[in-house]
Scaffold this motif. Structure first.
Motif, mmCIF file in Angstrom:
data_model
loop_
_atom_site.group_PDB
_atom_site.id
_atom_site.type_symbol
_atom_site.label_atom_id
_atom_site.label_comp_id
_atom_site.label_asym_id
_atom_site.label_seq_id
_atom_site.Cartn_x
_atom_site.Cartn_y
_atom_site.Cartn_z
ATOM 1 N N ALA A 51 -22.810 66.242 -9.527
ATOM 2 C CA ALA A 51 -21.681 66.332 -10.454
ATOM 3 C C ALA A 51 -22.104 66.950 -11.782
ATOM 4 O O ALA A 51 -21.434 67.853 -12.304
ATOM 5 C CB ALA A 51 -21.079 64.948 -10.680
ATOM 6 N N VAL A 95 -21.311 70.902 -13.428
ATOM 7 C CA VAL A 95 -20.621 70.938 -14.710
ATOM 8 C C VAL A 95 -21.447 71.663 -15.768
ATOM 9 O O VAL A 95 -20.920 72.434 -16.577
ATOM 10 C CB VAL A 95 -20.298 69.502 -15.183
ATOM 11 C CG1 VAL A 95 -19.887 69.484 -16.653
ATOM 12 C CG2 VAL A 95 -19.177 68.913 -14.336
ATOM 13 N N PHE A 100 -12.385 61.729 -15.137
ATOM 14 C CA PHE A 100 -12.690 62.717 -14.102
ATOM 15 C C PHE A 100 -11.611 63.802 -14.049
ATOM 16 O O PHE A 100 -11.919 64.993 -13.998
ATOM 17 C CB PHE A 100 -12.804 62.030 -12.736
ATOM 18 C CG PHE A 100 -14.079 61.266 -12.544
ATOM 19 C CD1 PHE A 100 -15.312 61.797 -12.906
ATOM 20 C CD2 PHE A 100 -14.052 59.995 -11.985
ATOM 21 C CE1 PHE A 100 -16.480 61.086 -12.731
ATOM 22 C CE2 PHE A 100 -15.219 59.266 -11.801
ATOM 23 C CZ PHE A 100 -16.434 59.816 -12.171
ATOM 24 N N GLY A 139 -11.752 65.978 -17.022
ATOM 25 C CA GLY A 139 -12.845 66.932 -16.880
ATOM 26 C C GLY A 139 -12.447 68.113 -16.011
ATOM 27 O O GLY A 139 -12.809 69.262 -16.306
ATOM 28 N N ALA A 140 -11.702 67.846 -14.949
ATOM 29 C CA ALA A 140 -11.231 68.924 -14.077
ATOM 30 C C ALA A 140 -10.348 69.894 -14.850
ATOM 31 O O ALA A 140 -10.474 71.122 -14.717
ATOM 32 C CB ALA A 140 -10.480 68.347 -12.883
ATOM 33 N N LEU A 144 -18.830 62.369 -18.170
ATOM 34 C CA LEU A 144 -18.959 62.131 -16.739
ATOM 35 C C LEU A 144 -20.045 61.098 -16.449
ATOM 36 O O LEU A 144 -19.898 60.272 -15.547
ATOM 37 C CB LEU A 144 -19.277 63.439 -16.017
ATOM 38 C CG LEU A 144 -18.143 64.455 -15.929
ATOM 39 C CD1 LEU A 144 -18.601 65.690 -15.172
ATOM 40 C CD2 LEU A 144 -16.911 63.863 -15.271
ATOM 41 N N CYS A 188 -14.864 67.248 -10.042
ATOM 42 C CA CYS A 188 -14.227 66.236 -10.903
ATOM 43 C C CYS A 188 -12.893 65.783 -10.318
ATOM 44 O O CYS A 188 -12.552 64.593 -10.372
ATOM 45 C CB CYS A 188 -14.008 66.808 -12.305
ATOM 46 S SG CYS A 188 -15.521 67.027 -13.259
#
Length: 203
Positions: A12, A16, A76, A79-80, A137, A190
């Motif tokens: 993850a 990112v 999450f 974040g996406a 995250l 995410c």
């Protein structure tokens, strides 16, 4: 430590941070200083910031479990959205090395030698990366999985690998991999984590 959580945290954070300005800033610093010194400096900054993110995530686990999962899911999904916006921005304008150099002040750094290069690299990344998506995250992963040591190991490992790639292969990677593609991959990761979190809450 749970190996699966280490792997998840690594994957993850890696997807990112690889397209993030952290990578580009490390690349710029490596053009001014010795690569090993840059890597040691930014690695130390990442270790402190990741440790603090894990600690904050650990404190969050004292809250009711459902609330923790909802907050983690929102982070999450947020974040996406942020990564999708970054992808579109890169696709329309792109990120130049000069722009990153100006933002991080790398071009204004005085000539330094030896361990001062480590300190200079540490200060640039330490000052610039507070509130970064990877920190959010990391906190979310700790709150979700209750595995602070595993998340720390995975997250820090990913940051060290990303910064190492920036030092060793930065320019080569940028020739073959578009940053917006990496942002889309990170957004997908995410999104999946967010959906899985909410499925657990409402299942």
């Amino acid at each position: 430590m749970d190996i699966a959580v280490i792997a998840l945290a690594f994957a993850a954070i890696f997807v990112v941070e690889l397209p993030d300005k952290t990578f580009l800033a490390t690349l710029v610093l490596s053009t001014k200083y010795r690569g090993l010194y840059v890597w040691l400096g930014v690695g130390a900054a990442f270790a402190i910031q990741t440790g603090l993110a894990v600690a904050i995530g650990g404190v969050a686990t004292l809250l009711p479990q459902t609330l923790i999962q909802v907050i983690a899911g929102i982070l999450f999904l947020g974040g996406a959205v942020l990564l999708l916006r970054e992808a579109r921005a890169h696709a329309s304008a792109g990120e130049t090395e000069e722009a990153v150099q100006n933002e991080y002040g790398a071009g204004k750094t005085k000539e330094v030698h030896g361990l001062r290069q480590v300190a200079a690299s540490f200060m640039v990344l330490f000052a610039a990366e507070w509130g970064d998506l990877s920190q959010l995250l990391t906190m979310s992963l700790v709150a979700r999985y209750h595995e602070p040591y595993a998340v720390f190991a995975g997250a820090l490992g990913a940051l060290l690998v990303v910064s190492g790639l920036a030092v060793l292969l930065g320019r080569t990677l940028l020739r073959f991999v578009k940053l917006e593609v990496l942002h889309y991959i990170g957004a997908a990761v995410c999104l999946v984590l967010g959906i899985l979190t909410f499925v657990e809450v409402f299942a």
